[in-house]
Design a protein around this motif. Structure first.
Motif: not given
Length: 224
Positions: A43-71
Motif C-alpha cells: 500500500q501507499n503509492v501502491t506497487d502491486p508487484s510487491l505483494g506477489t514478490r513477497a509471497l514468492d519469496l516466502m514460498a521459497l522459504g524466506a520468513g516475513a522479515a527476510q522477504a521484506i529485507e529482500v524487497l
C-alpha cells in the motif's frame, strides 16, 4: 489513504488480509495471500508487484522479515511504499518508507501486522493489533472486528469509501475474496454485511470446486 491488517489464524493456518481506504477498489491493488505461505498488504503509492514478490519469496522459504529485507534491497522507490507481511510460522514484518503519506504508523505481533497512512492518529495500527489478539473465532470475523476497531480509533484522516477482505485456506484459490469497491456509506459495515452472507456458504463453494457431485443444492431457481 489506507489502513490494513495481514493475519494468520494459529489454530487453522488460514491467512487473511483486510484493508480500507478513501481510494476506490483498494483491495484490488493491496491484498495478497497464498495458502500455506502467508499474507501481504502492499500500500501507499501502491506497487502491486510487491505483494506477489513477497509471497514468492516466502514460498521459497524466506520468513516475513527476510522477504521484506529482500524487497528493500532490490526495489526502487521503496521510500514511498508500505508493505506488511505475515508468514507460515506467524512471524510478521513491516516496511514503511519515510515518504509514506501523511501520518503513518505500523504495529505487529505474533500472527499479525497492521499499518496505515494518512491516518487520523498514529495509534490506529496498535489498536488494530490489540483488537486482533483480543478476538477469537473465524479469521474472517476477527478481521471485521479489527477493521471496526480501526475506525473507532480514528481510522483514516478523511472518510473511507472502499474495503475488502481476502482469505486463503488449503486450496490454491482464495476461499473468500470480498470487495466493496466504492460507497458513500461505511465500506467496512458493507463488507461486514457481505461477509455475513458469504460466510455460511464458504465451505460449500470449496466443495463445489473439489467435488460437484457432493455439493449441496445451489438454492437458485431451477435447481432441484
Amino acid at each position: 489513504m489506507t489502513f490494513s491488517i495481514v493475519a494468520r489464524c494459529a489454530g487453522t493456518g488460514m491467512f487473511g488480509v483486510a484493508v480500507s481506504s478513501s481510494s476506490p477498489a483498494v483491495a484490488a491493488r493491496c491484498a495478497y495471500a497464498r495458502a500455506g505461505v502467508g499474507a501481504v498488504a502492499s500500500q501507499n503509492v501502491t506497487d502491486p508487484s510487491l505483494g506477489t514478490r513477497a509471497l514468492d519469496l516466502m514460498a521459497l522459504g524466506a520468513g516475513a522479515a527476510q522477504a521484506i529485507e529482500v524487497l528493500r534491497g532490490s526495489t526502487p522507490h521503496m521510500e514511498f511504499r508500505q508493505v506488511l507481511a505475515v508468514d507460515a510460522h506467524g512471524a510478521s514484518a513491516i516496511h514503511s518508507g519515510p515518504r509514506a503519506l501523511g501520518t503513518w504508523a505500523e504495529a505487529k505481533g505474533q500472527d499479525v501486522a497492521c499499518g496505515g497512512n494518512l491516518l487520523a492518529n498514529p495509534d490506529v495500527p496498535q489498536r488494530m493489533v490489540e483488537a486482533f489478539h483480543a478476538s477469537s473465532g473465524h479469521l474472517g470475523d476477527r478481521l471485521v472486528e479489527v477493521m471496526r476497531a480501526a475506525l473507532e480509533a480514528g481510522g483514516e484522516a478523511g472518510p473511507v469509501h472502499s474495503a475488502g477482505m481476502k482469505l486463503v485456506d488449503k486450496v490454491s484459490w482464495p476461499v473468500a475474496d470480498l470487495r466493496v469497491d466504492w460507497t458513500d456509506d461505511c465500506p467496512i459495515e458493507a463488507l461486514a454485511r457481505l461477509w455475513g452472507i458469504y460466510k455460511p456458504q464458504l465451505a460449500d463453494y470449496v466443495t463445489r470446486a473439489l467435488d460437484p457431485s457432493a455439493a449441496p443444492s445451489y438454492g437458485v431457481p431451477g435447481d432441484e
